[in-house]
Write a protein that holds these residues in place. Structure first.
Motif, mmCIF file in Angstrom:
data_model
loop_
_atom_site.group_PDB
_atom_site.id
_atom_site.type_symbol
_atom_site.label_atom_id
_atom_site.label_comp_id
_atom_site.label_asym_id
_atom_site.label_seq_id
_atom_site.Cartn_x
_atom_site.Cartn_y
_atom_site.Cartn_z
ATOM 1 N N CYS A 48 0.849 -1.187 0.000
ATOM 2 C CA CYS A 48 0.000 0.000 0.000
ATOM 3 C C CYS A 48 0.890 1.244 0.000
ATOM 4 C CB CYS A 48 -0.901 -0.017 1.239
ATOM 5 S SG CYS A 48 -1.966 1.444 1.380
ATOM 6 N N PRO A 49 0.534 2.271 -0.787
ATOM 7 C CA PRO A 49 1.360 3.482 -0.817
ATOM 8 C C PRO A 49 1.300 4.288 0.474
ATOM 9 C CG PRO A 49 -0.606 3.782 -2.152
ATOM 10 C CD PRO A 49 -0.590 2.345 -1.707
ATOM 11 N N HIS A 50 0.372 3.984 1.364
ATOM 12 C CA HIS A 50 0.221 4.728 2.608
ATOM 13 C C HIS A 50 1.299 4.348 3.611
ATOM 14 C CE1 HIS A 50 -2.122 5.336 6.564
ATOM 15 N NE2 HIS A 50 -1.656 6.511 6.207
ATOM 16 N N LYS A 51 1.266 3.120 4.116
ATOM 17 C CA LYS A 51 2.229 2.676 5.138
ATOM 18 C C LYS A 51 2.832 1.315 4.805
ATOM 19 C CE LYS A 51 1.494 5.930 8.347
ATOM 20 N NZ LYS A 51 2.441 6.682 9.113
ATOM 21 N N GLY A 52 2.686 0.872 3.553
ATOM 22 C CA GLY A 52 3.309 -0.375 3.138
ATOM 23 C C GLY A 52 2.563 -1.636 3.510
ATOM 24 N N GLY A 53 1.279 -1.545 3.792
ATOM 25 C CA GLY A 53 0.488 -2.732 4.123
ATOM 26 C C GLY A 53 0.531 -3.765 3.004
ATOM 27 N N VAL A 54 0.494 -5.033 3.351
ATOM 28 C CA VAL A 54 0.561 -6.130 2.383
ATOM 29 C C VAL A 54 -0.821 -6.318 1.754
ATOM 30 C CG1 VAL A 54 1.104 -8.574 2.072
ATOM 31 C CG2 VAL A 54 2.405 -7.208 3.719
ATOM 32 N N LEU A 55 -0.956 -5.909 0.500
ATOM 33 C CA LEU A 55 -2.260 -5.912 -0.147
ATOM 34 C C LEU A 55 -2.791 -7.317 -0.405
ATOM 35 C CD1 LEU A 55 -1.793 -2.904 -2.574
ATOM 36 C CD2 LEU A 55 -2.938 -2.960 -0.344
ATOM 37 N N ALA A 56 -1.920 -8.302 -0.581
ATOM 38 C CA ALA A 56 -2.372 -9.687 -0.789
ATOM 39 C C ALA A 56 -3.153 -10.202 0.418
ATOM 40 C CB ALA A 56 -1.190 -10.601 -1.086
ATOM 41 N N GLU A 57 -2.982 -9.563 1.566
ATOM 42 C CA GLU A 57 -3.700 -9.954 2.782
ATOM 43 C C GLU A 57 -4.981 -9.151 2.985
ATOM 44 O OE1 GLU A 57 -0.895 -9.604 5.991
ATOM 45 O OE2 GLU A 57 0.435 -11.107 5.116
ATOM 46 N N GLY A 58 -5.266 -8.240 2.056
ATOM 47 C CA GLY A 58 -6.438 -7.383 2.177
ATOM 48 C C GLY A 58 -7.709 -8.066 1.731
ATOM 49 N N MET A 59 -8.831 -7.453 2.090
ATOM 50 C CA MET A 59 -10.143 -7.952 1.701
ATOM 51 C C MET A 59 -10.485 -7.423 0.308
ATOM 52 S SD MET A 59 -13.641 -7.757 3.878
ATOM 53 C CE MET A 59 -14.366 -6.238 3.302
ATOM 54 N N PHE A 66 -8.887 -3.777 -0.063
ATOM 55 C CA PHE A 66 -8.770 -2.885 1.078
ATOM 56 C C PHE A 66 -7.492 -3.229 1.832
ATOM 57 C CE2 PHE A 66 -13.167 -2.742 -0.040
ATOM 58 C CZ PHE A 66 -13.568 -1.452 0.251
ATOM 59 N N CYS A 67 -6.619 -2.249 2.018
ATOM 60 C CA CYS A 67 -5.375 -2.476 2.738
ATOM 61 C C CYS A 67 -5.700 -2.969 4.150
ATOM 62 C CB CYS A 67 -4.546 -1.202 2.802
ATOM 63 S SG CYS A 67 -3.034 -1.405 3.778
ATOM 64 N N PRO A 68 -5.063 -4.048 4.600
ATOM 65 C CA PRO A 68 -5.372 -4.584 5.925
ATOM 66 C C PRO A 68 -4.897 -3.702 7.081
ATOM 67 C CG PRO A 68 -3.562 -5.801 4.949
ATOM 68 C CD PRO A 68 -4.080 -4.867 3.892
ATOM 69 N N MET A 69 -4.022 -2.731 6.810
ATOM 70 C CA MET A 69 -3.521 -1.882 7.894
ATOM 71 C C MET A 69 -4.449 -0.720 8.226
ATOM 72 S SD MET A 69 0.601 -1.746 7.260
ATOM 73 C CE MET A 69 0.892 -0.720 8.689
ATOM 74 N N HIS A 70 -4.857 0.046 7.201
ATOM 75 C CA HIS A 70 -5.638 1.258 7.451
ATOM 76 C C HIS A 70 -6.850 1.381 6.535
ATOM 77 C CE1 HIS A 70 -1.594 2.260 9.091
ATOM 78 N NE2 HIS A 70 -2.356 2.606 10.102
ATOM 79 N N ASP A 71 -7.229 0.276 5.883
ATOM 80 C CA ASP A 71 -8.455 0.202 5.102
ATOM 81 C C ASP A 71 -8.485 1.109 3.874
ATOM 82 O OD1 ASP A 71 -10.757 -1.380 4.993
ATOM 83 O OD2 ASP A 71 -12.015 0.233 5.790
ATOM 84 N N SER A 75 -7.843 0.228 -6.323
ATOM 85 C CA SER A 75 -8.362 -0.458 -7.505
ATOM 86 C C SER A 75 -7.362 -1.518 -7.967
ATOM 87 C CB SER A 75 -8.613 0.533 -8.640
ATOM 88 O OG SER A 75 -8.914 -0.162 -9.833
ATOM 89 N N ILE A 76 -7.858 -2.733 -8.128
ATOM 90 C CA ILE A 76 -7.017 -3.803 -8.664
ATOM 91 C C ILE A 76 -6.881 -3.633 -10.177
ATOM 92 C CG2 ILE A 76 -6.854 -6.321 -8.964
ATOM 93 C CD1 ILE A 76 -8.399 -6.590 -6.308
ATOM 94 N N MET A 77 -7.759 -2.854 -10.780
ATOM 95 C CA MET A 77 -7.755 -2.665 -12.230
ATOM 96 C C MET A 77 -6.688 -1.665 -12.689
ATOM 97 S SD MET A 77 -10.099 -4.798 -12.588
ATOM 98 C CE MET A 77 -10.899 -4.833 -14.165
ATOM 99 N N ASP A 78 -6.596 -0.521 -11.994
ATOM 100 C CA ASP A 78 -5.648 0.504 -12.439
ATOM 101 C C ASP A 78 -4.649 0.944 -11.361
ATOM 102 O OD1 ASP A 78 -7.121 2.193 -10.753
ATOM 103 O OD2 ASP A 78 -8.067 3.287 -12.397
ATOM 104 N N GLY A 79 -4.759 0.390 -10.160
ATOM 105 C CA GLY A 79 -3.806 0.691 -9.090
ATOM 106 C C GLY A 79 -4.058 1.978 -8.336
ATOM 107 N N LYS A 80 -5.100 2.717 -8.670
ATOM 108 C CA LYS A 80 -5.355 4.008 -8.035
ATOM 109 C C LYS A 80 -6.061 3.847 -6.695
ATOM 110 C CE LYS A 80 -5.503 6.552 -12.348
ATOM 111 N NZ LYS A 80 -6.329 7.335 -13.269
ATOM 112 N N VAL A 81 -5.652 4.671 -5.752
ATOM 113 C CA VAL A 81 -6.275 4.725 -4.435
ATOM 114 C C VAL A 81 -7.533 5.578 -4.538
ATOM 115 C CG1 VAL A 81 -5.964 5.557 -2.074
ATOM 116 C CG2 VAL A 81 -4.063 4.453 -3.255
#
Length: 106
Positions: A48-59, A66-71, A75-81
């Motif tokens: 995650c560009p915010h605090k480096g959360g592991v996105l593969a562990e997200g919902m 959704f980043c598991p650290m700070h939600d 987008s999985i399609m274009d990578g935009k937050v």
């Protein structure tokens, strides 16, 4: 992971869990691979560009994770937050051929 010219083998399509991430390492960089509810496979940078959360562990919901650290919603399609948060992650082209999933390099 097996590398062929221009492609990195992720694994068998049927073995990818639906709406859950799988972590792949390419030249020291982690990539999160997702099989969406509609069967499409996508790959994005696994931090995650915010605090480096592991996105593969997200919902995963629809075509977002959704980043598991700070939600943060990414987008999985274009990578935009999603706003009001800002940032993006790198996306990777994916190819499914003969039941095998590849990340296209280059």
């Amino acid at each position: 992971m097996e590398k062929t010219i221009g492609k990195l083998l992720v694994g068998k399509y049927s073995e990818l869990p639906e709406r859950l991430g799988k972590t792949i390492i390419l030249d020291g960089q982690e990539i999160a691979v997702f099989k969406l509810a509609d069967g499409e496979v996508r790959a994005i940078e696994n931090r995650c560009p915010h605090k480096g959360g592991v996105l593969a562990e997200g919902m995963v919901s629809g075509d977002h994770v959704f980043c598991p650290m700070h939600d943060w919603k990414i987008s999985i399609m274009d990578g935009k937050v999603q706003a009001p948060d800002e940032g993006c992650v790198q996306t990777y082209q994916v190819e499914v051929k003969d039941e095998l999933v590849y990340i296209v390099l280059g």
